[in-house]
Motif scaffolding. Sequence first.
Motif, PDB file in Angstrom:
ATOM      1  N   LYS A  44       0.831  -1.212   0.000  1.00 24.55           N
ATOM      2  CA  LYS A  44       0.000   0.000   0.000  1.00 24.55           C
ATOM      3  C   LYS A  44       0.866   1.262   0.000  1.00 24.55           C
ATOM      4  CE  LYS A  44      -4.174   1.750   2.421  1.00 24.55           C
ATOM      5  NZ  LYS A  44      -5.423   1.014   2.123  1.00 24.55           N
ATOM      6  N   THR A  93      -6.260   3.118  -7.133  1.00 24.02           N
ATOM      7  CA  THR A  93      -7.616   2.810  -6.660  1.00 24.02           C
ATOM      8  C   THR A  93      -7.626   1.478  -5.921  1.00 24.02           C
ATOM      9  OG1 THR A  93      -8.487   3.992  -8.584  1.00 24.02           O
ATOM     10  CG2 THR A  93     -10.026   2.556  -7.410  1.00 24.02           C
ATOM     11  N   THR A 132      -5.437   0.217  -4.117  1.00 25.08           N
ATOM     12  CA  THR A 132      -4.755   0.172  -2.816  1.00 25.08           C
ATOM     13  C   THR A 132      -5.755   0.270  -1.656  1.00 25.08           C
ATOM     14  OG1 THR A 132      -4.402   2.588  -2.763  1.00 25.08           O
ATOM     15  CG2 THR A 132      -2.593   1.228  -3.645  1.00 25.08           C
ATOM     16  N   ALA A 133      -6.994   0.693  -1.954  1.00 23.20           N
ATOM     17  CA  ALA A 133      -7.967   0.911  -0.864  1.00 23.20           C
ATOM     18  C   ALA A 133      -8.148  -0.298   0.070  1.00 23.20           C
ATOM     19  CB  ALA A 133      -9.309   1.381  -1.433  1.00 23.20           C
ATOM     20  N   GLU A 145      -7.590   4.777   0.099  1.00 29.27           N
ATOM     21  CA  GLU A 145      -6.542   4.729  -0.923  1.00 29.27           C
ATOM     22  C   GLU A 145      -5.247   5.353  -0.398  1.00 29.27           C
ATOM     23  OE1 GLU A 145      -7.615   6.259  -4.783  1.00 29.27           O
ATOM     24  OE2 GLU A 145      -9.611   5.388  -4.626  1.00 29.27           O
ATOM     25  N   ASN A 192      -1.585   7.725  -5.209  1.00 30.51           N
ATOM     26  CA  ASN A 192      -2.382   8.714  -5.928  1.00 30.51           C
ATOM     27  C   ASN A 192      -1.527   9.828  -6.525  1.00 30.51           C
ATOM     28  OD1 ASN A 192      -5.613   8.756  -5.873  1.00 30.51           O
ATOM     29  ND2 ASN A 192      -4.836   7.454  -4.227  1.00 30.51           N
TER      30      ASN A 192
END
Length: 205
Positions: free
Chosen positions: A129, A162, A164-165, A185, A190
Motif C-alpha cells: 500500500k 484505486t 490500494t484501498a 486509498e 495517488n
Amino acid sequence: MSDFTVSEAMAWIKASAAVLDREAAHLSDLDAAIGDGDHGANMKRGFLAVEKKLDGTAPADLGALFKTVGMTLLSTVGGASGPLYGGFFLEIGKRGAGQSAWDAATLAEMLKAGLGDIVKRGKAELGDKTMVDALTPATEAMTGDLAAATAAAAKAARAAATATAPLLARKGRASYLGERSIGHEDPGANSLALLLETLADTCKG
Ligand code: ADP
Ligand code: MG
C-alpha cells in the motif's frame, strides 16, 4: 511525438506543479485518513520549488534536468515521500547524464530505474500500500510509442492507486494504523498516478 526530450520533460514537470497545486487538498485528505494529512502540501511545495528552480533555465540534457528535480525535491519535500520521490528523480538524472532524447522503451527503463531506487530506500514490496504499488504496474505496461506507452502507464497507475484501498498498509505512517488503514486509498500511489497522467498528457502530442 517520437522522442521524449528536454522540452517534453520541462513541460511534464511544469504541468505536474500545476496539477499538484490543484490536487493538493485531495491528496492531503487521503493522507489525513491514514497518515498525518500533509502529503498534498508536501508534493505541492516540492513541485512549486522545482518549477521555480527550472524557470528560465535551459538544462543541458535530460540527466541535468532530472538531477535538479531530484535535488530540489530532496531539499523541500520532507516526510517519507521527499527522499523517495527525490531519489526517484535523482536516479533518473544519473542514468540520463548527457542524454537529450529517449524513445518510449528508454523512458520505461528510466522509470524502472527510479522505481528501483524507491524500493532500495523504502524497502516496500508490492501490495504494501505505497507508491510502489502504482509505479510497478505502470512501468510494466509501457509498450508501443511514447504516446501509447505513457497512456498505458497512466491507466495502470490509476487503476493500481484505486486498488490500494482494500490493502493493509505495511510501510510508512499508515502502517501504524494496522487494520484501520483498510478502506482508504494510499496518498503516495495517488500522487504517482497524477504524475503519470500528466506525463501521458504531455506526450500525447
Ligand atoms: P509522511 O508519511 O512522512 O507524512 P507523506 O505523507 O508525504 O510523508 O507521504 C506518504 C506516502 O509515502 C505514502 O502514502 C506512501 O505511498 C509513501 N511511502 C511511505 N513509506 C514508504 C516506503 N517505505 N516505500 C514506498 N513508499 C512509501
Ligand atoms: Mg504524511
